[in-house]
Design an enzyme around this catalytic site. Structure first.
Site, short mmCIF file in Angstrom:
data_model
loop_
_atom_site.label_atom_id
_atom_site.label_comp_id
_atom_site.label_asym_id
_atom_site.label_seq_id
_atom_site.Cartn_x
_atom_site.Cartn_y
_atom_site.Cartn_z
N SER A 49 0.87 -1.18 0.00
CA SER A 49 0.00 0.00 0.00
C SER A 49 0.90 1.23 0.00
CB SER A 49 -0.88 0.00 1.25
OG SER A 49 -0.06 0.17 2.40
N ASP A 84 -0.72 -1.55 -4.13
CA ASP A 84 -2.10 -1.82 -3.72
C ASP A 84 -2.84 -0.49 -3.53
OD1 ASP A 84 -4.25 -3.41 -2.85
OD2 ASP A 84 -3.60 -3.34 -0.75
N ASP A 105 -6.39 2.83 -8.20
CA ASP A 105 -7.73 2.81 -7.64
C ASP A 105 -8.41 4.15 -7.88
OD1 ASP A 105 -10.04 2.72 -6.20
OD2 ASP A 105 -9.12 2.17 -4.28
N HIS A 177 -12.43 -4.22 3.61
CA HIS A 177 -11.12 -4.49 4.21
C HIS A 177 -11.27 -4.67 5.72
CE1 HIS A 177 -9.56 -2.11 0.59
NE2 HIS A 177 -9.15 -3.34 0.41
N GLY A 178 -10.42 -5.49 6.29
CA GLY A 178 -10.45 -5.68 7.74
C GLY A 178 -11.55 -6.63 8.16
N HIS A 207 -10.90 -8.17 -3.10
CA HIS A 207 -10.19 -7.51 -1.99
C HIS A 207 -10.84 -7.95 -0.69
CE1 HIS A 207 -7.62 -4.31 -3.90
NE2 HIS A 207 -8.19 -4.87 -4.94
N GLY A 208 -10.19 -7.60 0.42
CA GLY A 208 -10.78 -7.89 1.73
C GLY A 208 -10.90 -9.38 2.00
N ASN A 229 -6.90 -10.76 -2.27
CA ASN A 229 -6.00 -9.96 -1.43
C ASN A 229 -6.21 -10.27 0.05
OD1 ASN A 229 -5.56 -8.76 -3.89
ND2 ASN A 229 -6.06 -6.68 -3.22
N THR A 232 -5.04 -8.15 6.59
CA THR A 232 -5.29 -8.13 8.04
C THR A 232 -5.03 -9.49 8.70
OG1 THR A 232 -6.97 -6.46 7.60
CG2 THR A 232 -7.01 -7.47 9.77
P1 13P Z 1 -7.90 -7.51 4.26
O1 13P Z 1 -7.01 -6.68 5.12
O2 13P Z 1 -9.32 -7.46 4.69
O3 13P Z 1 -7.40 -8.92 4.14
O4 13P Z 1 -7.88 -6.88 2.80
C1 13P Z 1 -6.69 -6.82 2.07
C2 13P Z 1 -6.85 -6.08 0.80
O5 13P Z 1 -7.85 -6.15 0.14
C3 13P Z 1 -5.72 -5.26 0.33
O6 13P Z 1 -6.05 -4.54 -0.81
#
Ligand code: 13P
Length: 287
Positions: A49, A84, A105, A177-178, A207-208, A229, A232
């Protein structure tokens, strides 16, 4: 040598599996992910990132560290170094610094502006042989303590962006995310299916990846997701193992304070998480 993500994702789409993008934060993270990919003979994408890039002293430092590890750890599986959620400026800086893949993005821009900026970056990336990911429909997540819901992308807008010649497309399908909130509605497979219908062969990105139940991950892959992706979950694994080491008083025994010992359980925990994900995504043995 770093490679573009194009070939690994084309193969993943054809073979109905997904390649994991694991975000890196420092040397231990990077080493754990690369060693696991090599051990499992799996392709892998290292995500950076903009914040993590800054933390690691800038994109050139990251490129230097990763290239050094590829050589000195004898990593022979395909590895892409990917920005990212890049801004327009960040994407250009990473291309300049030697990344082999970027994400632009532009999901927060009006679609016309997202299209224009993505179009320009596609041109630059094509010339350099770098893969490019674009995004439609913003991915929610925690920001300043507020958890925003994940949007669902408009399949028509996805087609507009896919037609620009991007390598892979992140489409919001209710993912965030998270951690997912208790009342999360789950992934919208209806949206994913509609996006896939419109974009055909385009590898789709989820993602996430943290906290999505295994059966939903498998269904998403069956509907065209070729890149997932995860960030977390590696952070939690590292944090739990490090906490245990200290709570068990290991840092107070002998030379337990040595950072090479103190950070070792966390690094091993990241390896275990990455292995679990690669097995779930089906990328083991696909290098
Ligand atoms: P997480 O942190 O939810 O795993 O998501 C990661 C992500 O999508 C990075 O772009």
């Amino acid at each position: 040598m770093l490679v573009s993500a194009e070939e690994m994702l084309t193969k993943a789409k054809q073979g109905k599996y997904a390649v994991g993008q694991f975000n890196i934060n420092n040397l231990e993270w990077t080493k754990s992910i690369l060693l696991t990919a090599q051990e499992l003979n799996s392709p892998v994408i290292l995500g950076v990132s903009e914040g993590a890039g800054k933390y690691m002293c800038g994109y050139k430092t990251v490129v230097g560290m990763v290239n050094g590890m590829l050589e000195e750890l004898n990593i022979t599986v395909p590895v892409a170094l990917h920005l990212d959620h890049g801004s327009y400026e960040g994407a250009k800086a990473c291309i300049e610094a030697g990344f082999s893949s970027i994400m632009f993005d532009g999901s927060h821009y009006p679609i016309e502006e997202n299209v224009e900026k993505t179009r320009e970056l596609v041109g630059i990336c094509k010339e350099k042989g770098i893969s490019i990911e674009a995004e439609v429909g913003s991915i929610g997540g925690e920001e300043d303590g507020v958890i925003g819901a994940g949007e669902c992308a408009d399949p028509e807008e996805c087609k507009m962006i896919a037609d620009l010649g991007v390598t892979m497309l992140a489409a919001g399908i209710g993912n965030i995310h998270g951690a997912y909130p208790e009342n999360w509605a789950g992934l919208s497979f209806e949206t994913l299916d509609a996006v896939q219908q419109k974009t055909g062969e385009m590898p789709l990105v989820l993602h996430g990846g943290t906290g999505i139940p295994d059966d939903m991950i498998k269904k998403a892959i069956s509907l065209g997701v070729s890149k997932i992706n995860v960030n977390t979950e590696c952070q939690w694994a590292f944090q739990k193992a490090t906490r245990k080491y200290i709570e068990d008083g290991k840092d107070l025994e002998g030379k337990g304070f040595d950072p090479r010992k103190l950070l070792a359980p966390g690094a091993e925990a990241i390896k275990a998480t990455v292995k679990e994900k690669m097995e779930l995504f089906g990328s083991v043995g696909k290098a």
